[in-house]
Write a protein that holds these residues in place. Structure first.
Motif, PDB file in Angstrom:
ATOM      1  N   SER A   6       0.854  -1.184   0.000  1.00  0.00           N
ATOM      2  CA  SER A   6       0.000   0.000   0.000  1.00  0.00           C
ATOM      3  C   SER A   6       0.889   1.232   0.000  1.00  0.00           C
ATOM      4  O   SER A   6       2.113   1.132   0.030  1.00  0.00           O
ATOM      5  CB  SER A   6      -0.939  -0.005   1.217  1.00  0.00           C
ATOM      6  N   TYR A   7       0.264   2.386  -0.019  1.00  0.00           N
ATOM      7  CA  TYR A   7       0.990   3.652   0.019  1.00  0.00           C
ATOM      8  C   TYR A   7       0.522   4.454   1.215  1.00  0.00           C
ATOM      9  O   TYR A   7      -0.677   4.526   1.494  1.00  0.00           O
ATOM     10  CB  TYR A   7       0.768   4.448  -1.271  1.00  0.00           C
ATOM     11  N   ALA A   8       1.441   5.045   1.929  1.00  0.00           N
ATOM     12  CA  ALA A   8       1.100   5.856   3.087  1.00  0.00           C
ATOM     13  C   ALA A   8       0.404   7.130   2.626  1.00  0.00           C
ATOM     14  O   ALA A   8       0.637   7.616   1.513  1.00  0.00           O
ATOM     15  CB  ALA A   8       2.368   6.209   3.860  1.00  0.00           C
ATOM     16  N   GLN A   9      -0.441   7.671   3.478  1.00  0.00           N
ATOM     17  CA  GLN A   9      -1.039   8.962   3.190  1.00  0.00           C
ATOM     18  C   GLN A   9       0.032  10.022   3.298  1.00  0.00           C
ATOM     19  O   GLN A   9       0.939   9.927   4.124  1.00  0.00           O
ATOM     20  CB  GLN A   9      -2.155   9.267   4.176  1.00  0.00           C
ATOM     21  N   GLY A  10      -0.103  11.033   2.472  1.00  0.00           N
ATOM     22  CA  GLY A  10       0.860  12.129   2.508  1.00  0.00           C
ATOM     23  C   GLY A  10       1.064  12.678   1.118  1.00  0.00           C
ATOM     24  O   GLY A  10       0.180  12.609   0.265  1.00  0.00           O
ATOM     25  N   SER A  11       2.249  13.178   0.869  1.00  0.00           N
ATOM     26  CA  SER A  11       2.576  13.762  -0.425  1.00  0.00           C
ATOM     27  C   SER A  11       2.847  12.662  -1.450  1.00  0.00           C
ATOM     28  O   SER A  11       2.765  11.472  -1.146  1.00  0.00           O
ATOM     29  CB  SER A  11       3.818  14.641  -0.280  1.00  0.00           C
ATOM     30  N   LEU A  12       3.213  13.083  -2.639  1.00  0.00           N
ATOM     31  CA  LEU A  12       3.585  12.110  -3.675  1.00  0.00           C
ATOM     32  C   LEU A  12       4.836  11.329  -3.287  1.00  0.00           C
ATOM     33  O   LEU A  12       5.126  10.297  -3.859  1.00  0.00           O
ATOM     34  CB  LEU A  12       3.824  12.816  -5.013  1.00  0.00           C
ATOM     35  N   MET A  13       5.572  11.815  -2.296  1.00  0.00           N
ATOM     36  CA  MET A  13       6.783  11.130  -1.824  1.00  0.00           C
ATOM     37  C   MET A  13       6.505  10.255  -0.607  1.00  0.00           C
ATOM     38  O   MET A  13       7.441   9.754   0.016  1.00  0.00           O
ATOM     39  CB  MET A  13       7.876  12.147  -1.499  1.00  0.00           C
TER      40      MET A  13
END
Length: 168
Positions: free
Chosen positions: A101-108
């Protein structure tokens, strides 16, 4: 641990485990660890394959009714600290479920790789838990973003290690 092409941080998210049942399953990211990571990364180049390995997930991971309370307290601060210092992958266990998955936040924001268990006693285990192991190939592309490929194997009694079914 730092080498020419990669950097690995090992975070002991079990560092504040006590006999208290409320804290026993939860992960920790103390202020001292936050400060140490920031101090170290502020003076480093971000153009490496960056991995952080810990036991607990940095955010809620409640798939398959596995509970939504047993993540790293202040895990959002951990994610923010990493995303401000290049492309990162967080590799964690604890949930006994494989997931990307991807963490919430910016594109980085970091990619989060939840590793299932390699040696869990799965006989009668809830939530379709599997013993799995992985081979990850990770590279840093021309935009300084992590890209890669994961190969997984599952253990089946009487059969042995097999590739799991493909998920589209």
């Amino acid at each position: 641990l730092e080498a020419e092409t990669y950097r690995i941080i090992i975070l002991n998210s079990c560092c504040e485990h006590v006999p208290d049942s409320w804290m026993y399953e939860r992960g920790a990211f103390p202020d001292s660890a936050h400060e140490a990571i920031i101090d170290e990364l502020d003076n480093k180049s971000a153009d490496k394959i960056n991995l952080l390995v810990c036991h607990h997930p940095p955010n809620s991971h409640s798939d398959e009714e596995s509970g939504s309370y047993d993540f790293i307290e202040k895990g959002d601060r951990l994610i923010q600290a990493l995303e401000n210092h290049g492309s990162w992958m967080i590799i964690h266990g604890h949930k006994h479920q494989g997931k990307i998955s991807y963490a919430q936040g910016s594109l980085m924001a970091p990619t989060i790789f939840s590793a299932a268990s390699l040696g869990f006693h799965i006989e009668g285990a809830p939530n379709k838990q599997k013993n799995e192991f992985y081979c990850l190939e990770i590279e840093l592309d021309q935009n300084q973003c992590l890209r890669g490929h994961v190969e997984a194997w599952e253990w089946h009694f009487g059969i042995g290690w097999t590739e799991p079914p493909r998920v589209s």
